[in-house]
Design a protein around this motif. Structure first.
Motif, mmCIF file in Angstrom:
data_model
loop_
_atom_site.group_PDB
_atom_site.id
_atom_site.type_symbol
_atom_site.label_atom_id
_atom_site.label_comp_id
_atom_site.label_asym_id
_atom_site.label_seq_id
_atom_site.Cartn_x
_atom_site.Cartn_y
_atom_site.Cartn_z
ATOM 1 N N ALA A 3 38.948 49.093 51.430
ATOM 2 C CA ALA A 3 38.362 48.295 52.512
ATOM 3 C C ALA A 3 37.074 47.622 52.047
ATOM 4 O O ALA A 3 36.813 46.452 52.369
ATOM 5 N N TRP A 4 36.281 48.346 51.263
ATOM 6 C CA TRP A 4 35.015 47.786 50.757
ATOM 7 C C TRP A 4 35.311 46.604 49.819
ATOM 8 O O TRP A 4 34.678 45.556 49.904
ATOM 9 N N CYS A 5 36.289 46.784 48.946
ATOM 10 C CA CYS A 5 36.675 45.703 48.023
ATOM 11 C C CYS A 5 37.184 44.481 48.786
ATOM 12 O O CYS A 5 36.919 43.340 48.392
ATOM 13 N N ALA A 6 37.901 44.723 49.886
ATOM 14 C CA ALA A 6 38.449 43.624 50.684
ATOM 15 C C ALA A 6 37.339 42.789 51.328
ATOM 16 O O ALA A 6 37.551 41.621 51.674
ATOM 17 N N SER A 7 36.138 43.392 51.479
ATOM 18 C CA SER A 7 35.027 42.659 52.100
ATOM 19 C C SER A 7 34.254 41.805 51.080
ATOM 20 O O SER A 7 33.347 41.071 51.432
ATOM 21 N N MET A 8 34.633 41.894 49.797
ATOM 22 C CA MET A 8 33.940 41.150 48.733
ATOM 23 C C MET A 8 34.410 39.687 48.692
ATOM 24 O O MET A 8 35.539 39.396 49.108
ATOM 25 N N PRO A 9 33.602 38.785 48.137
ATOM 26 C CA PRO A 9 34.052 37.387 47.974
ATOM 27 C C PRO A 9 35.357 37.325 47.173
ATOM 28 O O PRO A 9 35.506 38.034 46.171
ATOM 29 N N GLU A 10 36.269 36.500 47.620
ATOM 30 C CA GLU A 10 37.608 36.452 47.017
ATOM 31 C C GLU A 10 37.589 36.047 45.539
ATOM 32 O O GLU A 10 38.383 36.531 44.739
ATOM 33 N N ASP A 11 36.628 35.155 45.176
ATOM 34 C CA ASP A 11 36.630 34.681 43.789
ATOM 35 C C ASP A 11 36.147 35.743 42.785
ATOM 36 O O ASP A 11 36.207 35.536 41.579
ATOM 37 N N TRP A 12 35.661 36.891 43.275
ATOM 38 C CA TRP A 12 35.317 37.999 42.365
ATOM 39 C C TRP A 12 36.580 38.686 41.842
ATOM 40 O O TRP A 12 36.532 39.386 40.834
ATOM 41 N N GLY A 13 37.659 38.561 42.590
ATOM 42 C CA GLY A 13 38.938 39.080 42.114
ATOM 43 C C GLY A 13 39.213 40.548 42.415
ATOM 44 O O GLY A 13 40.123 41.132 41.827
ATOM 45 N N TYR A 14 38.452 41.141 43.346
ATOM 46 C CA TYR A 14 38.671 42.563 43.639
ATOM 47 C C TYR A 14 39.754 42.730 44.702
ATOM 48 O O TYR A 14 39.526 43.235 45.798
ATOM 49 N N THR A 15 40.937 42.252 44.338
ATOM 50 C CA THR A 15 42.093 42.261 45.244
ATOM 51 C C THR A 15 43.212 43.106 44.644
ATOM 52 O O THR A 15 43.260 43.299 43.418
ATOM 53 N N PRO A 16 44.113 43.625 45.474
ATOM 54 C CA PRO A 16 45.148 44.543 44.980
ATOM 55 C C PRO A 16 45.936 44.025 43.778
ATOM 56 O O PRO A 16 46.228 44.774 42.847
ATOM 57 N N GLU A 17 46.244 42.715 43.760
ATOM 58 C CA GLU A 17 47.057 42.198 42.640
ATOM 59 C C GLU A 17 46.286 42.194 41.312
ATOM 60 O O GLU A 17 46.891 42.120 40.237
ATOM 61 N N ASN A 18 44.941 42.258 41.373
ATOM 62 C CA ASN A 18 44.128 42.273 40.142
ATOM 63 C C ASN A 18 43.758 43.684 39.684
ATOM 64 O O ASN A 18 43.096 43.848 38.659
ATOM 65 N N MET A 19 44.173 44.681 40.459
ATOM 66 C CA MET A 19 43.843 46.066 40.103
ATOM 67 C C MET A 19 44.638 46.481 38.871
ATOM 68 O O MET A 19 45.851 46.321 38.827
ATOM 69 N N SER A 46 38.439 40.516 36.492
ATOM 70 C CA SER A 46 37.440 39.793 37.269
ATOM 71 C C SER A 46 36.608 38.859 36.399
ATOM 72 O O SER A 46 36.278 39.197 35.254
ATOM 73 N N PRO A 47 36.215 37.695 36.958
ATOM 74 C CA PRO A 47 35.312 36.800 36.211
ATOM 75 C C PRO A 47 33.909 37.408 36.050
ATOM 76 O O PRO A 47 33.104 36.929 35.254
ATOM 77 N N ARG A 48 33.633 38.499 36.779
ATOM 78 C CA ARG A 48 32.313 39.141 36.696
ATOM 79 C C ARG A 48 32.255 40.209 35.595
ATOM 80 O O ARG A 48 31.317 41.004 35.549
ATOM 81 N N HIS A 49 33.234 40.221 34.712
ATOM 82 C CA HIS A 49 33.349 41.294 33.716
ATOM 83 C C HIS A 49 32.184 41.346 32.733
ATOM 84 O O HIS A 49 31.911 42.389 32.134
ATOM 85 N N ASP A 50 31.482 40.214 32.531
ATOM 86 C CA ASP A 50 30.420 40.207 31.518
ATOM 87 C C ASP A 50 29.018 40.217 32.137
ATOM 88 O O ASP A 50 28.040 39.826 31.512
ATOM 89 N N ASP A 51 28.911 40.703 33.369
ATOM 90 C CA ASP A 51 27.619 40.844 34.041
ATOM 91 C C ASP A 51 26.720 41.777 33.223
ATOM 92 O O ASP A 51 27.145 42.876 32.855
ATOM 93 N N ASP A 52 25.484 41.341 32.930
ATOM 94 C CA ASP A 52 24.633 42.203 32.111
ATOM 95 C C ASP A 52 23.638 43.029 32.936
ATOM 96 O O ASP A 52 22.631 43.519 32.425
#
Length: 427
Positions: free
Chosen positions: A262-278, A199-205
């Motif tokens: 299901a919760w991950c599927a409701s997240m914005p797509e650009d966060w990358g929390y989709t099955p192919e990124n798991m 995910s692009p959010r990996h470096d959230d502080d």
């Protein structure tokens, strides 16, 4: 034969090299006691966890002399971002004399090994791939005097001997069960399920906590008891998971892995929390809370960490309390070891449950009441919608939930929280 006996004998046996066991072994070894630390798997090994550490856990790592620099692979966080009721509130960890103003993130697959190696450096003797079975007991007194185990890939039967044994073998704690210590059904239990995504959010502080957990898969949206988290790991991935309490009917009837998807599927797509990124399968673990196994000392056996149900019922945090209980147990054992007679040693050891209750009892009682409240989805919804619009109230809530106050000389919030914990029954 004498050599073999000394190799398999010690002053103390610690069963389990998670945060509780390794911390106990570290402080015992540092005080000069001969300690055997027995771990059923081999390092590195994975554990289900959010991987986010509050300042409370950070303080324990500093006390153990562990290098928590970024160069050593630790990611610092500034505080907690809370999302719920259409609100988004970012709270920095409080400025306190007693705790640092930052938390940490580290994967459990090498976090536990770091602590175990630190215990080894202090002088503890670590046996990996050592699967502990039945306790060895004195036929006359019923006291534990050692453990039977199977060692190595060959599963060689071995018996270890010590006058004291520490159960740091987690929620299921087979050793506690073998000594007749069962889980209390009147204490809250939680479940954590989590996975990792690129995910692009990996470096959230900031650690991110979602107070409203919606199940949107049916005809009607349903608010579930518990919370969601997103913790950036700093390595290209996010740890995304759910913590759920057993305080509602939904606890047993839902497949929480499916709820997480299901919760991950409701997240914005650009966060990358989709099955192919798991990057890992969804895994779950129990969270034993609020002293759900007692007594914490009996017949030569002390319980630390998850084995004694030390998880904070307010926020599901276990590592800080695992490490703190390990340090408390070690202090008590060191004092008991220096006593001249068995009766004096027992007197010192029976102080361990008293110190735990004095330290956490009132706070955990408040936590049990909190768990009952938020088990009601309506209460949770109102709390999220109204509470998050009041930053002062939320700062107070952060201190309360994370158990971050100065015991002396703190501000008004600290005094209120400490006062409430003091007057609540220490059950």
């Amino acid at each position: 034969m004498t050599e073999l006996l000394s190799e398999h004998s010690a002053d103390v046996i610690v069963v389990g090299a998670g945060p509780a066991g390794s911390t106990t072994a570290y402080y015992l070894a540092k005080a000069g006691l001969d300690v055997l630390l027995l771990e059923k798997t081999a390092f590195p090994r994975e554990k289900v966890c959010g991987d986010g550490l509050t300042p409370r856990a950070t303080k324990q790592l500093v006390a153990m002399g562990i290098d928590i620099s970024e160069e050593a692979g630790w990611l610092r966080n500034k505080g907690l971002r809370i999302i719920g009721g259409g609100q988004r509130l970012q709270l920095d960890w409080p400025e306190l004399a007693s705790y640092p103003d930052y938390g940490l993130v580290r994967k459990r697959d090498d976090f536990d090994e770091t602590l175990a190696r630190q215990a080894q450096k202090a002088g503890a003797r670590l046996y990996e791939r050592c699967n502990v079975g039945e306790p060895v007991r004195d036929a006359r007194t019923g006291h534990i005097t050692g453990v039977h185990a199977k060692l190595g890939e060959e599963k060689t039967p071995v018996t270890f001997h010590a006058p004291l044994v520490v159960a740091a073998d987690g929620n299921s704690s087979r050793l506690s069960l073998a000594m007749g210590l069962h889980r209390r059904e009147d204490r809250p239990m939680g479940v954590a399920v989590r996975t990792y995504f690129t995910s692009p959010r990996h470096d959230d502080d900031y650690l991110e906590s979602w107070l409203e957990l919606w199940d949107r898969r049916g005809a009607q949206d349903r608010l579930l008891p518990g919370y969601g988290w997103i913790f950036g790991m700093g390595d290209g991935t996010s740890n995304v998971g759910l913590g759920i309490l057993n305080s509602s009917s939904a606890f047993k009837e839902l497949d929480w892995r499916e709820v997480l998807k299901a919760w991950c599927a409701s997240m914005p797509e650009d966060w990358g929390y989709t099955p192919e990124n798991m990057t890992q399968p969804i895994r779950g673990a129990a969270l034993p809370m609020a002293f759900n196994r007692q007594p914490h000392y009996t017949k030569g056996l002390l319980l630390v960490g998850d084995a004694g149900g030390l998880v904070n019922p307010f926020n599901g945090e276990g590592i800080a309390y695992a490490m703190e209980s390990g340090q408390i147990a070690a202090d008590v054992i060191v004092q008991a070891h220096a006593r001249a007679t068995p009766a004096q040693r027992e007197l010192a050891l029976h102080n361990y449950p008293k110190v735990l209750k004095e330290t956490y009892g009132g706070y955990y009682t408040l936590g049990r009441a909190f768990v009952k409240l938020i088990g009601n989805p309506k209460v949770m919804k109102i709390a999220a919608q109204r509470g998050l619009t009041h930053p002062v109230l939320m700062r107070f809530t952060l201190k309360m939930l994370a158990n971050l106050t100065d015991p002396t000389g703190g501000d008004a919030m600290d005094r209120i929280i400490n006062g409430l914990s003091k007057v609540a029954p220490k059950a």
